[in-house]
Design a protein around this motif. Structure first.
Motif, PDB file in Angstrom:
ATOM      1  N   ASN A 126       0.796  -1.231   0.000  1.00  0.00           N
ATOM      2  CA  ASN A 126       0.000   0.000   0.000  1.00  0.00           C
ATOM      3  C   ASN A 126       0.826   1.277   0.000  1.00  0.00           C
ATOM      4  OD1 ASN A 126      -2.580   1.151  -0.236  1.00  0.00           O
ATOM      5  ND2 ASN A 126      -2.495   1.831   1.876  1.00  0.00           N
ATOM      6  N   PHE A 127       2.045   1.205  -0.483  1.00  0.00           N
ATOM      7  CA  PHE A 127       2.798   2.431  -0.718  1.00  0.00           C
ATOM      8  C   PHE A 127       3.924   2.141  -1.691  1.00  0.00           C
ATOM      9  CE2 PHE A 127       5.615   0.551   2.406  1.00  0.00           C
ATOM     10  CZ  PHE A 127       6.874   0.980   2.020  1.00  0.00           C
ATOM     11  N   GLN A 128       4.457   3.199  -2.251  1.00  0.00           N
ATOM     12  CA  GLN A 128       5.686   3.099  -3.011  1.00  0.00           C
ATOM     13  C   GLN A 128       6.537   4.313  -2.674  1.00  0.00           C
ATOM     14  OE1 GLN A 128       4.039   3.604  -7.229  1.00  0.00           O
ATOM     15  NE2 GLN A 128       5.780   4.983  -7.286  1.00  0.00           N
ATOM     16  N   TYR A 129       7.825   4.224  -2.994  1.00  0.00           N
ATOM     17  CA  TYR A 129       8.680   5.385  -2.828  1.00  0.00           C
ATOM     18  C   TYR A 129       8.514   6.298  -4.029  1.00  0.00           C
ATOM     19  CZ  TYR A 129      10.905   2.963   1.046  1.00  0.00           C
ATOM     20  OH  TYR A 129      11.138   2.322   2.238  1.00  0.00           O
ATOM     21  N   PRO A 159       1.559   6.737  -0.148  1.00  0.00           N
ATOM     22  CA  PRO A 159       0.535   5.707   0.096  1.00  0.00           C
ATOM     23  C   PRO A 159      -0.463   5.628  -1.057  1.00  0.00           C
ATOM     24  CG  PRO A 159       0.096   7.653   1.435  1.00  0.00           C
ATOM     25  CD  PRO A 159       1.422   7.871   0.778  1.00  0.00           C
ATOM     26  N   TYR A 160      -0.942   4.420  -1.322  1.00  0.00           N
ATOM     27  CA  TYR A 160      -1.942   4.247  -2.363  1.00  0.00           C
ATOM     28  C   TYR A 160      -3.305   4.688  -1.847  1.00  0.00           C
ATOM     29  CZ  TYR A 160       1.676   1.383  -4.573  1.00  0.00           C
ATOM     30  OH  TYR A 160       2.840   0.940  -5.116  1.00  0.00           O
ATOM     31  N   SER A 161      -4.159   5.092  -2.774  1.00  0.00           N
ATOM     32  CA  SER A 161      -5.441   5.676  -2.389  1.00  0.00           C
ATOM     33  C   SER A 161      -6.502   4.649  -2.032  1.00  0.00           C
ATOM     34  CB  SER A 161      -5.961   6.574  -3.513  1.00  0.00           C
ATOM     35  OG  SER A 161      -6.056   5.849  -4.725  1.00  0.00           O
ATOM     36  N   CYS A 162      -6.174   3.357  -2.074  1.00  0.00           N
ATOM     37  CA  CYS A 162      -7.150   2.354  -1.682  1.00  0.00           C
ATOM     38  C   CYS A 162      -7.425   2.382  -0.191  1.00  0.00           C
ATOM     39  CB  CYS A 162      -6.684   0.958  -2.093  1.00  0.00           C
ATOM     40  SG  CYS A 162      -5.132   0.442  -1.331  1.00  0.00           S
ATOM     41  N   ASP A 188      -3.028   9.246  -7.173  1.00  0.00           N
ATOM     42  CA  ASP A 188      -2.663   9.095  -5.764  1.00  0.00           C
ATOM     43  C   ASP A 188      -1.195   9.446  -5.526  1.00  0.00           C
ATOM     44  OD1 ASP A 188      -1.817   6.873  -7.195  1.00  0.00           O
ATOM     45  OD2 ASP A 188      -2.634   5.400  -5.788  1.00  0.00           O
ATOM     46  N   ASN A 189      -0.316   9.040  -6.441  1.00  0.00           N
ATOM     47  CA  ASN A 189       1.091   9.409  -6.295  1.00  0.00           C
ATOM     48  C   ASN A 189       1.270  10.921  -6.366  1.00  0.00           C
ATOM     49  OD1 ASN A 189       2.108   6.818  -5.981  1.00  0.00           O
ATOM     50  ND2 ASN A 189       2.407   6.514  -8.170  1.00  0.00           N
ATOM     51  N   ASP A 190       0.550  11.551  -7.273  1.00  0.00           N
ATOM     52  CA  ASP A 190       0.671  12.992  -7.441  1.00  0.00           C
ATOM     53  C   ASP A 190       0.225  13.740  -6.193  1.00  0.00           C
ATOM     54  OD1 ASP A 190       0.810  15.597  -8.945  1.00  0.00           O
ATOM     55  OD2 ASP A 190      -1.354  15.500  -8.621  1.00  0.00           O
ATOM     56  N   LEU A 203       2.102  10.925   6.805  1.00  0.00           N
ATOM     57  CA  LEU A 203       2.503   9.820   7.672  1.00  0.00           C
ATOM     58  C   LEU A 203       1.961   8.515   7.114  1.00  0.00           C
ATOM     59  CD1 LEU A 203       3.662   8.789  10.450  1.00  0.00           C
ATOM     60  CD2 LEU A 203       1.390   9.231  11.401  1.00  0.00           C
ATOM     61  N   PHE A 204       2.807   7.489   7.089  1.00  0.00           N
ATOM     62  CA  PHE A 204       2.348   6.149   6.730  1.00  0.00           C
ATOM     63  C   PHE A 204       2.498   5.271   7.962  1.00  0.00           C
ATOM     64  CE2 PHE A 204       2.912   1.782   5.319  1.00  0.00           C
ATOM     65  CZ  PHE A 204       1.842   1.626   4.457  1.00  0.00           C
ATOM     66  N   THR A 205       1.434   4.573   8.350  1.00  0.00           N
ATOM     67  CA  THR A 205       1.471   3.783   9.571  1.00  0.00           C
ATOM     68  C   THR A 205       0.929   2.378   9.352  1.00  0.00           C
ATOM     69  OG1 THR A 205       0.708   3.643  11.876  1.00  0.00           O
ATOM     70  CG2 THR A 205      -0.797   4.658  10.281  1.00  0.00           C
ATOM     71  N   ARG A 206       1.553   1.405   9.987  1.00  0.00           N
ATOM     72  CA  ARG A 206       1.040   0.043  10.002  1.00  0.00           C
ATOM     73  C   ARG A 206       0.310  -0.243  11.316  1.00  0.00           C
ATOM     74  NH1 ARG A 206       5.825  -0.699   6.997  1.00  0.00           N
ATOM     75  NH2 ARG A 206       5.430  -1.628   4.935  1.00  0.00           N
ATOM     76  N   GLU A 207       0.123   0.785  12.114  1.00  0.00           N
ATOM     77  CA  GLU A 207      -0.709   0.632  13.313  1.00  0.00           C
ATOM     78  C   GLU A 207      -2.173   0.496  12.923  1.00  0.00           C
ATOM     79  OE1 GLU A 207      -0.032   3.315  16.566  1.00  0.00           O
ATOM     80  OE2 GLU A 207       2.018   3.708  15.915  1.00  0.00           O
ATOM     81  N   ILE A 208      -2.494   0.943  11.729  1.00  0.00           N
ATOM     82  CA  ILE A 208      -3.839   0.769  11.181  1.00  0.00           C
ATOM     83  C   ILE A 208      -3.732  -0.131   9.951  1.00  0.00           C
ATOM     84  CG2 ILE A 208      -5.778   1.918  10.049  1.00  0.00           C
ATOM     85  CD1 ILE A 208      -5.163   4.381  11.744  1.00  0.00           C
TER      86      ILE A 208
END
Length: 291
Positions: A126-129, A159-162, A188-190, A203-208
């Motif tokens: 669910n993300f890319q650099y 993060p991807y928009s899904c 979503d990347n833009d 912020l990207f989190t794996r807590e969710i």
């Protein structure tokens, strides 16, 4: 008590949408002010009944594509924090109270992306650099194979928009998704790249964790490959990441032509081979017209 708006774009797949909404209301009804479903002129009718007090299904006047459909929902959302989920995504447990706490802890945060897993609990990323022109020139397969060489990569996470969320102020400040340039791919990347370049923090989190297998939205064929190359080029150009342009076009053209030569040597006649061959033929003619 603060609540969020949830926006879900949909094109068919009503059974998956129902699964998503049922899970949202099961776990976090008390923290949701509205669920806005944006129907992009689906070919089939919705066979389900949803709670009209919280679920609002709106239909586009015309087929707007992904970015236009999402923007339609985001602009109508009333809450200060908006959760954006694909129709085939769904929560595995309570998460909105935690999300609200994260935003409250740092008012500078404008976007929070979530981790995703498949139905078996396997991480689906669910993300890319942030992409680069070198990655586009190398091609998706080669870039993925040697992705551990990140010394030339920007480390910004997109993060991807899904499965993502935004503050309403952040969206308004950066003017939502760029539906004119990126109606389908790269929107979503833009928007993530624009958040990184704004006053807002991402912020990207794996807590969710949201369950999202993916692969239900767009069929992978030569049309998607052609669209990917064009959209990725536009994305990199928009953010000033292609220079010099003539050299980038030359190297990209060189890679596509090499792939065409390999395909012709193999002389494979199965459908997958013919699909790839058709895509490369179109791309090699299109590159010179890239902006």
């Amino acid at each position: 008590m603060e609540k969020v708006s949830v926006v879900i774009p949909v094109y068919g797949q009503w059974n998956l949408l129902k699964r998503n909404i049922d899970a949202l209301l099961k776990y976090d009804r008390d923290f949701i002010s509205e669920i806005i479903v944006v129907n992009d002129c689906s070919p089939d009718q919705n066979p389900y009944e949803f709670d009209d007090e919280i679920v609002n299904i709106i239909t586009n006047d015309t087929n707007k594509g992904y970015a236009g459909t999402v923007n339609n929902g985001l602009r109508k959302a009333k809450s200060s924090i908006i959760v954006l989920l694909d129709s085939d995504a769904y929560p595995l447990g309570k998460f909105i109270e935690k999300l609200l706490t994260m935003y409250k802890a740092n008012p500078a945060i404008g976007c929070i992306g979530f981790g995703t897993v498949d139905d078996y609990g396997n991480d689906t990323g669910n993300f890319q650099y942030e992409p680069s022109i070198l990655g586009l020139i190398a091609g998706q397969q080669l870039e993925a194979k040697f992705g551990f060489f990140r010394f030339w990569r920007n480390k910004n996470i997109l993060p991807y928009s899904c499965a993502v969320s935004f503050t309403k102020d952040c969206l308004a400040g950066i003017d939502y998704l760029d539906e004119k340039r990126f109606p389908v791919l790269e929107a979503d990347n833009d928007i993530s790249m624009r958040v990184h370049r704004s006053k807002w923090k991402l912020l990207f989190t794996r807590e969710i964790i949201i369950c999202h297998k993916g692969g239900n939205s767009y069929k992978i064929n030569y049309k998607r490959v052609v669209l990917f190359h064009e959209s990725r080029w536009k994305l990199l150009r928009k953010h000033g990441l292609i220079w010099p342009v003539f050299l980038a076009k030359f190297l990209l053209q060189l890679r596509i032509n090499m792939e065409l030569v390999i395909f012709k040597i193999l002389k494979n006649k199965n459908d997958r081979y013919l699909d790839k061959l058709e895509g490369r033929k179109i791309i090699t003619k299109s590159i010179k017209h890239y902006p």
